[in-house]
Design a protein around this motif. Structure first.
Motif, PDB file in Angstrom:
ATOM      1  N   GLY A   1     -36.287 -64.900  26.129  1.00 12.32           N
ATOM      2  CA  GLY A   1     -36.828 -66.030  26.930  1.00 12.32           C
ATOM      3  C   GLY A   1     -36.877 -67.317  26.076  1.00 12.32           C
ATOM      4  N   LYS A   2     -35.722 -67.320  25.177  1.00  9.40           N
ATOM      5  CA  LYS A   2     -35.467 -68.419  24.536  1.00  9.40           C
ATOM      6  C   LYS A   2     -34.485 -69.185  25.167  1.00  9.40           C
ATOM      7  N   PRO A   3     -34.544 -70.653  25.300  1.00  7.59           N
ATOM      8  CA  PRO A   3     -33.443 -71.447  25.712  1.00  7.59           C
ATOM      9  C   PRO A   3     -32.078 -71.336  24.600  1.00  7.59           C
ATOM     10  N   MET A   4     -30.804 -71.275  25.256  1.00  5.94           N
ATOM     11  CA  MET A   4     -29.843 -71.352  24.378  1.00  5.94           C
ATOM     12  C   MET A   4     -29.415 -72.871  23.954  1.00  5.94           C
ATOM     13  N   VAL A   5     -30.248 -73.230  22.843  1.00  3.33           N
ATOM     14  CA  VAL A   5     -29.932 -74.551  22.339  1.00  3.33           C
ATOM     15  C   VAL A   5     -29.612 -74.581  20.913  1.00  3.33           C
ATOM     16  N   TYR A   6     -28.690 -75.229  20.777  1.00 10.10           N
ATOM     17  CA  TYR A   6     -27.887 -74.900  19.127  1.00 10.10           C
ATOM     18  C   TYR A   6     -27.520 -76.349  18.724  1.00 10.10           C
ATOM     19  N   ASP A   7     -27.513 -76.191  17.277  1.00 12.12           N
ATOM     20  CA  ASP A   7     -26.784 -77.248  16.344  1.00 12.12           C
ATOM     21  C   ASP A   7     -25.613 -76.819  15.872  1.00 12.12           C
ATOM     22  N   LEU A   8     -24.502 -77.523  16.082  1.00 12.63           N
ATOM     23  CA  LEU A   8     -22.986 -77.192  15.580  1.00 12.63           C
ATOM     24  C   LEU A   8     -22.809 -78.195  14.368  1.00 12.63           C
ATOM     25  N   THR A   9     -22.893 -77.623  13.108  1.00 18.35           N
ATOM     26  CA  THR A   9     -22.781 -78.078  12.098  1.00 18.35           C
ATOM     27  C   THR A   9     -21.188 -78.241  11.850  1.00 18.35           C
ATOM     28  N   VAL A  10     -20.810 -79.708  11.329  1.00 19.56           N
ATOM     29  CA  VAL A  10     -19.210 -79.816  10.968  1.00 19.56           C
ATOM     30  C   VAL A  10     -19.353 -80.996   9.816  1.00 19.56           C
ATOM     31  N   PRO A  11     -18.202 -80.776   9.192  1.00 18.40           N
ATOM     32  CA  PRO A  11     -18.082 -81.864   8.122  1.00 18.40           C
ATOM     33  C   PRO A  11     -17.468 -83.330   8.597  1.00 18.40           C
TER      34      PRO A  11
ATOM     35  N   SER B   1     -14.128 -82.997  13.549  1.00 21.13           N
ATOM     36  CA  SER B   1     -15.362 -83.688  14.136  1.00 21.13           C
ATOM     37  C   SER B   1     -14.967 -83.856  15.564  1.00 21.13           C
ATOM     38  N   ALA B   2     -13.612 -84.121  15.889  1.00 26.60           N
ATOM     39  CA  ALA B   2     -13.462 -84.111  17.536  1.00 26.60           C
ATOM     40  C   ALA B   2     -13.538 -82.773  17.980  1.00 26.60           C
ATOM     41  N   ALA B   3     -13.076 -81.775  17.308  1.00 26.11           N
ATOM     42  CA  ALA B   3     -13.177 -80.391  17.944  1.00 26.11           C
ATOM     43  C   ALA B   3     -14.753 -79.974  18.138  1.00 26.11           C
ATOM     44  N   ALA B   4     -15.395 -80.327  17.385  1.00 24.84           N
ATOM     45  CA  ALA B   4     -17.005 -80.269  17.272  1.00 24.84           C
ATOM     46  C   ALA B   4     -17.750 -80.849  18.661  1.00 24.84           C
ATOM     47  N   LEU B   5     -17.333 -82.117  18.730  1.00 27.55           N
ATOM     48  CA  LEU B   5     -17.908 -83.006  19.747  1.00 27.55           C
ATOM     49  C   LEU B   5     -17.379 -82.383  21.131  1.00 27.55           C
ATOM     50  N   ASN B   6     -16.179 -81.998  21.177  1.00 31.26           N
ATOM     51  CA  ASN B   6     -15.420 -81.499  22.395  1.00 31.26           C
ATOM     52  C   ASN B   6     -16.071 -80.295  22.897  1.00 31.26           C
ATOM     53  N   ALA B   7     -16.205 -79.559  21.912  1.00 33.19           N
ATOM     54  CA  ALA B   7     -16.662 -77.989  22.050  1.00 33.19           C
ATOM     55  C   ALA B   7     -18.050 -77.932  22.312  1.00 33.19           C
ATOM     56  N   ALA B   8     -18.894 -79.054  21.812  1.00 28.73           N
ATOM     57  CA  ALA B   8     -20.412 -79.339  22.191  1.00 28.73           C
ATOM     58  C   ALA B   8     -20.451 -79.776  23.714  1.00 28.73           C
ATOM     59  N   SER B   9     -19.599 -80.813  23.802  1.00 29.97           N
ATOM     60  CA  SER B   9     -19.744 -81.384  25.329  1.00 29.97           C
ATOM     61  C   SER B   9     -19.431 -80.112  26.180  1.00 29.97           C
ATOM     62  N   GLN B  10     -18.522 -79.471  26.188  1.00 29.24           N
ATOM     63  CA  GLN B  10     -18.191 -78.115  26.961  1.00 29.24           C
ATOM     64  C   GLN B  10     -19.282 -77.322  27.142  1.00 29.24           C
ATOM     65  N   LEU B  11     -19.771 -76.881  25.863  1.00 32.92           N
ATOM     66  CA  LEU B  11     -20.679 -75.753  25.934  1.00 32.92           C
ATOM     67  C   LEU B  11     -21.904 -76.322  26.538  1.00 32.92           C
ATOM     68  N   THR B  12     -22.338 -77.538  26.449  1.00 36.40           N
ATOM     69  CA  THR B  12     -23.454 -78.161  27.131  1.00 36.40           C
ATOM     70  C   THR B  12     -23.307 -78.256  28.597  1.00 36.40           C
TER      71      THR B  12
ATOM     72  N   ILE C   1     -25.085 -74.092  27.520  1.00 36.75           N
ATOM     73  CA  ILE C   1     -25.422 -73.812  26.278  1.00 36.75           C
ATOM     74  C   ILE C   1     -25.534 -75.101  25.468  1.00 36.75           C
ATOM     75  N   LYS C   2     -26.801 -75.745  25.423  1.00 41.45           N
ATOM     76  CA  LYS C   2     -26.979 -77.216  24.912  1.00 41.45           C
ATOM     77  C   LYS C   2     -26.842 -77.274  23.676  1.00 41.45           C
ATOM     78  N   THR C   3     -25.612 -78.061  23.206  1.00 35.69           N
ATOM     79  CA  THR C   3     -25.090 -78.009  21.852  1.00 35.69           C
ATOM     80  C   THR C   3     -25.160 -79.327  21.208  1.00 35.69           C
ATOM     81  N   ASP C   4     -25.884 -79.489  20.140  1.00 38.23           N
ATOM     82  CA  ASP C   4     -25.785 -80.962  19.339  1.00 38.23           C
ATOM     83  C   ASP C   4     -25.097 -80.792  18.323  1.00 38.23           C
ATOM     84  N   VAL C   5     -24.183 -81.657  17.890  1.00 35.51           N
ATOM     85  CA  VAL C   5     -23.362 -81.757  16.903  1.00 35.51           C
ATOM     86  C   VAL C   5     -24.003 -82.306  15.599  1.00 35.51           C
TER      87      VAL C   5
END
Length: 225
Positions: free
Chosen positions: A84-94, A101-112, A116-120
């Motif tokens: 019952g928990k929403p899939m909301v995650y942080d994605l840690t990146v150097p 960082s570009a990979a993280a921002l792009n992956a987070a945007s696609q997952l969101t 799957i709500k993803t914040d970098v």
């Protein structure tokens, strides 16, 4: 759940992710074995390579995987897990690594976009390994594999370096004894050690083949490019 990682792999267009990170210099992984596709043919027969799941970009498949383990989409479009928990995650990146960082921002945007709500969560590069080693992360962008022609070093980096018990733990806390459909119960640590035992590459390849098959089936990490 390992199936969550498989769904995430299918929900990310890895060709796009590679391109926004390093242009034509980054190439998405095709065989998803934990080894560079460049050296895989040196260790795996063609028939084994052909059977690997490529986790290609497929939003319907990603949704099918999540639905199969009792997840469902909420009214707001965010997936809700079987607890019952929403899939909301942080994605840690150097944050200083412009390609990661570009990979993280792009992956987070696609997952969101998929639900799957993803914040970098950017932080200085020297701190990120300590966050991962100490399990202070939900998802993290890190290196995988190794710049070495021998597979032992790639699988050590993938499964031990940021893991217990041989690495600095607890890290990703991925048990190294796993039950697989293709190989039954296996001890990944034993296979990693056996892959470097002796000097006969043909003998070593038996362990490498098992590691590749197990990694591809379990997908303990998601190689992007």
């Amino acid at each position: 759940s390992l199936l969550m990682a498989q769904a995430i792999a299918c929900a990310i267009n890895k060709d796009e992710n590679a391109n926004v990170s390093l242009g034509n210099s980054a190439i998405r992984q095709k065989y998803m074995t934990g080894l560079s596709d460049n050296i895989l043919p040196l260790w795996l027969p063609a028939e084994d390579m052909a059977k690997m799941n490529d986790y290609r970009y497929d939003l319907e498949k990603a949704a099918e995987i999540l639905t199969s383990i009792g997840f469902k989409k909420g009214a707001d479009g965010v997936w809700i897990d079987d607890q019952g928990k929403p899939m909301v995650y942080d994605l840690t990146v150097p944050q200083e690594y412009s390609d990661w960082s570009a990979a993280a921002l792009n992956a987070a945007s696609q997952l969101t976009s998929f639900g799957i709500k993803t914040d970098v969560r950017g932080m200085t590069y020297s701190q990120v390994p300590h966050e991962v080693w100490n399990s202070r992360f939900e998802m993290a962008v890190q290196g995988w594999g190794a710049v070495n022609p021998h597979p032992h070093f790639s699988y050590y980096a993938n499964l031990v370096t940021y893991n217990y018990t041989s690495g600095q733990g607890p890290g990703m806390s991925f048990p190294l004894v796993q039950q697989t459909e293709k190989l039954g119960e296996i001890d990944l640590e034993d296979l990693i050690l056996a892959s470097a035992d002796g000097f006969d590459s043909e003998t070593q390849s038996a362990s490498v083949i098992k590691l590749a098959k197990a990694f591809n089936e379990l997908l303990p990490i998601v190689p992007l490019w």
